[in-house]
Design an enzyme around this catalytic site. Sequence first.
Site, PDB file in Angstrom:
ATOM      1  N   LYS A 210       0.651  -1.192  -0.028  1.00  0.00           N
ATOM      2  CA  LYS A 210      -0.002   0.085   0.018  1.00  0.00           C
ATOM      3  C   LYS A 210       0.841   1.308  -0.092  1.00  0.00           C
ATOM      4  O   LYS A 210       0.647   2.415  -0.670  1.00  0.00           O
ATOM      5  CB  LYS A 210      -1.008   0.053   1.240  1.00  0.00           C
ATOM      6  CG  LYS A 210      -1.697   1.169   1.216  1.00  0.00           C
ATOM      7  CD  LYS A 210      -2.601   1.342   0.120  1.00  0.00           C
ATOM      8  CE  LYS A 210      -3.757   2.442   0.543  1.00  0.00           C
ATOM      9  NZ  LYS A 210      -3.914   3.703   1.144  1.00  0.00           N
TER      10      LYS A 210
ATOM     11  N   GLU B 229       0.818   6.480  -6.667  1.00  0.00           N
ATOM     12  CA  GLU B 229      -0.448   7.787  -6.926  1.00  0.00           C
ATOM     13  C   GLU B 229       0.307   9.072  -6.879  1.00  0.00           C
ATOM     14  O   GLU B 229      -0.465   9.855  -7.776  1.00  0.00           O
ATOM     15  CB  GLU B 229      -1.349   7.320  -5.536  1.00  0.00           C
ATOM     16  CG  GLU B 229      -2.540   8.444  -5.581  1.00  0.00           C
ATOM     17  CD  GLU B 229      -3.318   7.918  -4.376  1.00  0.00           C
ATOM     18  OE1 GLU B 229      -3.316   9.160  -3.392  1.00  0.00           O
ATOM     19  OE2 GLU B 229      -3.744   6.750  -4.080  1.00  0.00           O
TER      20      GLU B 229
END
Length: 340
Positions: free
Chosen positions: A188, A195
């Site tokens: 993550k 991102e």
Amino acid sequence: MQIGMVGLGRMGANMVRRILKAGHECVVYNRSRGPVDEMVAAGAVGADDLQDLVSKLDAPRAIWLMVPAAIVDRFIDDLTPLLQPGDVLIDGGNSWYKDDIARSDRLASRQLHYLDVGTSGGVWGLERGYCLMIGGDTASVERLDPVFAALAPGHGEIPRTAGRSGDYLSAERGYLHCGPSGAGHFVKMVHNGIEYGIMAAYAEGFNLLKHANIGKQSQEHDAETAPLRDDRDFQYDIDIGAVAELWRRGSVISSWLLDLSANALSKDPGLENFSGRVSDSGEGRWTNIAAIEAGVPVHVLSAALYDRFNSRNAADFGNQLLSAMRFEFGGHHEKPKPGQ
């Protein structure tokens, strides 16, 4: 299946709704009572405090923490004395993976299990489902598979990758056991680093499109300003929102982030409601730290992180020094900032 949820914020509450919709039982707790009452109205069982939460869960218990990373350890410390061997604590927030390794070791000494679950989906997760990146022991992951499956998007309408056939793997349904403790939040962490980079690329590209009409603006001709070679090269009044819509369809750079950008530009074409101060919640920093420790280059991800620092005026003093040096060696006077 039964699960406890601690933390009913923007994501936690919608995760409960999705779990309930799949037919599972949720016992919920939040520091303020309002969100608990909302979840009770939706079909959850409310708890007045952590002890009440634990008492309403059947052993072996599973308790999901959906709280800010800074207070995860506080909740773990409060819950640990209330639990029994075989119970599982899950951190679904954005913790540093090294903290997960330490927590897992600490809880293992009391025969408690710990899972780190990187959770992506944001405020859209209720509708779209949550992408889950899971770290921890295999037995606990397998026991909680029904909950993970309920939260995940499922295979949906996305075409299968070429060469895949037979039963859908969990990854094809939106959740994956990535490895032992820390692996879920490691994946993550890198996800969020990427991102940052993708968001920065869109932001820079659209900013260039916005300035494609600079040749129509009056140009200053002095020693302090690099001139345009030809004003005719920049005569384009480009509809930024329309370009976002265009690129969503058939373009190789289409993505959900582009969809969201188009949505934002449609509502506020000039983005007047945003100052441009961009926060970072830690994962981008941790990605860069991990890259340094592993000796792996992440040029784009590091630049995207530093750009966020810059958006918060963290470069102001450095820029003042640059201006001062130019004045010292060349007598260059500052030009006023736009609007001054």
